[in-house]
Enzyme design. Structure first.
Site, short mmCIF file in Angstrom:
data_model
loop_
_atom_site.label_atom_id
_atom_site.label_comp_id
_atom_site.label_asym_id
_atom_site.label_seq_id
_atom_site.Cartn_x
_atom_site.Cartn_y
_atom_site.Cartn_z
N ASN A 176 53.24 8.36 14.54
CA ASN A 176 53.05 9.28 13.42
C ASN A 176 53.53 8.59 12.14
OD1 ASN A 176 52.52 11.79 12.06
ND2 ASN A 176 54.73 12.21 12.08
N HIS B 239 55.21 9.70 8.43
CA HIS B 239 55.84 10.86 7.79
C HIS B 239 56.25 10.46 6.37
CE1 HIS B 239 58.02 14.62 7.50
NE2 HIS B 239 59.03 13.95 6.95
N SER C 256 57.77 6.71 6.65
CA SER C 256 58.26 6.12 7.90
C SER C 256 57.17 6.22 8.96
CB SER C 256 59.47 6.89 8.43
OG SER C 256 60.45 7.05 7.43
#
Ligand code: GRF
Length: 220
Positions: free
Chosen positions: A117, A119, A146
């Site tokens: 992911n 973020h 991140s």
């Protein structure tokens, strides 16, 4: 090693999950197209039929699928339907790119170490929503994004890399978001490439970089 085996190891399928405009998905697609990323996007999946990113995917002949969360009564059945679609692709790396659904533990465990992911904050600071406004309200000097492995706790998986931007006194959430997203478009394809080449791995609770334990996230 013959060429066939080598190409199998260095070229892999991505499944990208989106909910909205999909600008990270576009950046990843463009990195694949120009050869900066040895991968192809096997499928873009959206939980929202109206996600703008689906139009880009269709225009670029990337297979798309909508798994609309409104069609399911609970998260478990939605996640199982999502997994059925993902599992129609052979051994993909799963890329969350603005996918705005909380995932069940059953789902995240199924794809441990195979799902990333991005973020928009310097995790562990500012998990969840409205990260840019939070960073400004907190008086942070630095902000950024991140890339992390996905675990069952939201925005809490091990962080592989961060890109940092300075926070300016004049910043509004929108201005800050613009600067951060342009870093996202660089860092995400780069980290995906490292993962696909086996230079980044997650084993026994530790991130390995070139086979050695990564003690701090990579910095962009
Ligand atoms: C990005 O800021 C990403 O970090 C967050 O959601 C946003 C998605 O933007 N997870 P886009 O759909 O990729 O343009």
């Amino acid at each position: 090693m013959n060429h066939h085996v080598q190409s199998q190891l260095t070229h892999q399928s991505l499944v990208i999950l989106i909910s909205g405009r999909g600008s990270n998905m576009q950046a990843i697609h463009q990195a694949c197209t120009r050869g900066a990323l040895n991968a192809s996007i096997a499928m873009v999946i959206s939980n929202r039929p109206q996600a703008a990113g689906l139009d880009y995917a269709k225009e670029n002949r990337i297979p798309t699928c909508v798994v609309d969360h409104h069609d399911f009564t609970d998260r478990v059945t939605f996640d199982r339907a999502l997994a059925d679609v993902i599992d129609s692709v052979e051994n993909p790396l799963i890329i969350l790119a603005g996918f705005m659904r909380r995932l069940t533990a059953e789902f995240t465990h199924r794809y441990t170490a195979r799902m990333l992911n991005i973020h928009p904050s310097l995790l562990p600071r500012h998990p969840g929503l409205n990260t840019h406004a939070s960073a400004i309200a907190s008086g942070d000097r630095w902000h950024g994004c991140s890339v992390h492995y996905v675990t069952e706790e939201l925005d809490s998986g091990p962080v592989i890399a961060r890109a940092i931007v300075p926070l300016l006194r004049s910043d509004t959430p929108d201005a800050l978001a613009d600067r951060v997203i342009s870093r996202e478009h660089v860092i995400y394809p780069a980290i995906i490439q490292l993962c696909l080449r086996g230079l980044i791995e997650w084993q026994d609770g530790h991130i390995l970089y070139c086979g050695k334990r990564l003690r701090n996230p990579l910095l962009f």
